[in-house]
Design a protein around this motif. Structure first.
Motif, PDB file in Angstrom:
ATOM      1  N   LYS A 173       0.839  -1.196   0.000  1.00 37.67           N
ATOM      2  CA  LYS A 173       0.000   0.000   0.000  1.00 37.67           C
ATOM      3  C   LYS A 173       0.878   1.252   0.000  1.00 37.67           C
ATOM      4  CE  LYS A 173      -3.960  -2.232   0.550  1.00 37.67           C
ATOM      5  NZ  LYS A 173      -5.048  -2.203  -0.455  1.00 37.67           N
ATOM      6  N   GLN A 174       0.335   2.334  -0.491  1.00 38.14           N
ATOM      7  CA  GLN A 174       1.059   3.607  -0.526  1.00 38.14           C
ATOM      8  C   GLN A 174       0.842   4.381   0.775  1.00 38.14           C
ATOM      9  OE1 GLN A 174       3.221   4.478  -3.092  1.00 38.14           O
ATOM     10  NE2 GLN A 174       2.750   2.355  -3.672  1.00 38.14           N
ATOM     11  N   VAL A 175       1.235   3.750   1.872  1.00 38.25           N
ATOM     12  CA  VAL A 175       1.087   4.350   3.198  1.00 38.25           C
ATOM     13  C   VAL A 175       2.340   4.038   4.005  1.00 38.25           C
ATOM     14  CG1 VAL A 175      -1.432   4.123   3.210  1.00 38.25           C
ATOM     15  CG2 VAL A 175      -0.011   2.306   4.209  1.00 38.25           C
ATOM     16  N   CYS A 176       2.508   4.721   5.127  1.00 42.91           N
ATOM     17  CA  CYS A 176       3.586   4.373   6.047  1.00 42.91           C
ATOM     18  C   CYS A 176       3.252   3.014   6.658  1.00 42.91           C
ATOM     19  CB  CYS A 176       3.725   5.430   7.143  1.00 42.91           C
ATOM     20  SG  CYS A 176       4.853   4.933   8.479  1.00 42.91           S
ATOM     21  N   PRO A 177       4.142   2.028   6.555  1.00 43.43           N
ATOM     22  CA  PRO A 177       3.848   0.706   7.104  1.00 43.43           C
ATOM     23  C   PRO A 177       3.539   0.708   8.602  1.00 43.43           C
ATOM     24  CG  PRO A 177       5.731   0.591   5.627  1.00 43.43           C
ATOM     25  CD  PRO A 177       5.425   2.052   5.821  1.00 43.43           C
ATOM     26  N   GLY A 182      -1.289   8.163  11.107  1.00 38.13           N
ATOM     27  CA  GLY A 182      -2.657   7.812  11.493  1.00 38.13           C
ATOM     28  C   GLY A 182      -3.395   6.957  10.489  1.00 38.13           C
ATOM     29  N   GLU A 183      -2.658   6.317   9.564  1.00 37.71           N
ATOM     30  CA  GLU A 183      -3.306   5.471   8.574  1.00 37.71           C
ATOM     31  C   GLU A 183      -4.062   4.318   9.227  1.00 37.71           C
ATOM     32  OE1 GLU A 183       0.571   6.890   6.512  1.00 37.71           O
ATOM     33  OE2 GLU A 183      -0.099   6.375   8.526  1.00 37.71           O
ATOM     34  N   TYR A 184      -3.541   3.835  10.340  1.00 34.31           N
ATOM     35  CA  TYR A 184      -4.248   2.808  11.116  1.00 34.31           C
ATOM     36  C   TYR A 184      -3.757   2.845  12.555  1.00 34.31           C
ATOM     37  CZ  TYR A 184      -0.089  -0.264  10.882  1.00 34.31           C
ATOM     38  OH  TYR A 184       1.177  -0.801  11.001  1.00 34.31           O
ATOM     39  N   HIS A 185      -4.576   2.313  13.451  1.00 34.57           N
ATOM     40  CA  HIS A 185      -4.215   2.235  14.860  1.00 34.57           C
ATOM     41  C   HIS A 185      -4.399   0.800  15.345  1.00 34.57           C
ATOM     42  CE1 HIS A 185      -3.734   6.518  15.223  1.00 34.57           C
ATOM     43  NE2 HIS A 185      -4.975   6.741  14.825  1.00 34.57           N
TER      44      HIS A 185
END
Length: 200
Positions: A173-177, A182-185
């Motif tokens: 995914k194009q997110v911080c792993p 705050g992409e996921y908690h």
């Protein structure tokens, strides 16, 4: 030995910060969690306070709740931290932030105002985040996703275990792993430092 307070969200970042501190033979005197009066849940993850309390009991470390408001967050944090400094004979406060400079600047300013050292045991470069996540899983911790930003991650990821499969999927995914923006908690349920598993 310098006694440390650790800013505790209940998620993988603060858990790995604790893991690193303990591995370095640091004495973590207490965990601190902010609880806005507007919600009655934790500031970072909107988690139930009883869940955080269960974690602290399983870790065998005192938990200190910092009751605050969104408007007076920093002032409320500082007032409580100053009291805790005396109560626990603290020399430092540690945070689980990894590369966001604004977060670090806030924590360092807060610590300085309280007369404490600010520690960032996980601080590293953004390119190292996938390795950080892999190290969390390899260390034997059990965590689950409790919240995602649905603009960047699938809603059905809520409830997923943070395991090797999760590491593989999020690497695509194009997110911080590590979800640093705050992409996921997450919520940590068990691991090497826990005396018992938390039931959700």
């Amino acid at each position: 030995m310098n006694r440390i307070a650790l800013s505790w969200s209940g998620g993988k970042d603060s858990c790995m910060a604790l893991h690193e501190l303990i591995a370095a033979k640091k004495e973590v005197a207490c965990l601190v969690t902010t609880v806005p009066k507007e919600t009655g849940k934790t500031f970072a993850h909107q988690e139930d306070v009883m869940k955080i309390t269960s974690q602290a009991h399983a870790l065998g470390i005192p938990l200190e709740l910092i009751h605050c408001t969104y408007d007076t967050y920093t002032d409320d944090f500082l007032k409580k931290l100053t009291k805790l400094k005396s109560q626990y004979r603290l020399k430092a406060i540690a945070f689980g932030d990894m590369y966001l400079k604004g977060h670090r600047e806030w924590g360092e300013k807060l610590a300085k105002a309280a007369g404490l050292e600010a520690l960032y045991p996980l601080w590293s470069e953004q390119k190292d985040m996938l390795n950080r996540l892999q190290r969390f899983v390899d260390a034997g911790y059990k965590a689950e996703v409790i919240k995602v930003r649905e603009d960047v991650l699938p809603a059905e990821w809520v409830g997923r275990q943070v395991d090797h499969s999760f590491v593989k999927d999020i690497s695509e995914k194009q997110v911080c792993p590590m979800g640093e923006s705050g992409e996921y908690h997450t919520f940590v349920l068990d691991g090497p430092l826990f005396q018992r598993e938390i039931k959700r």
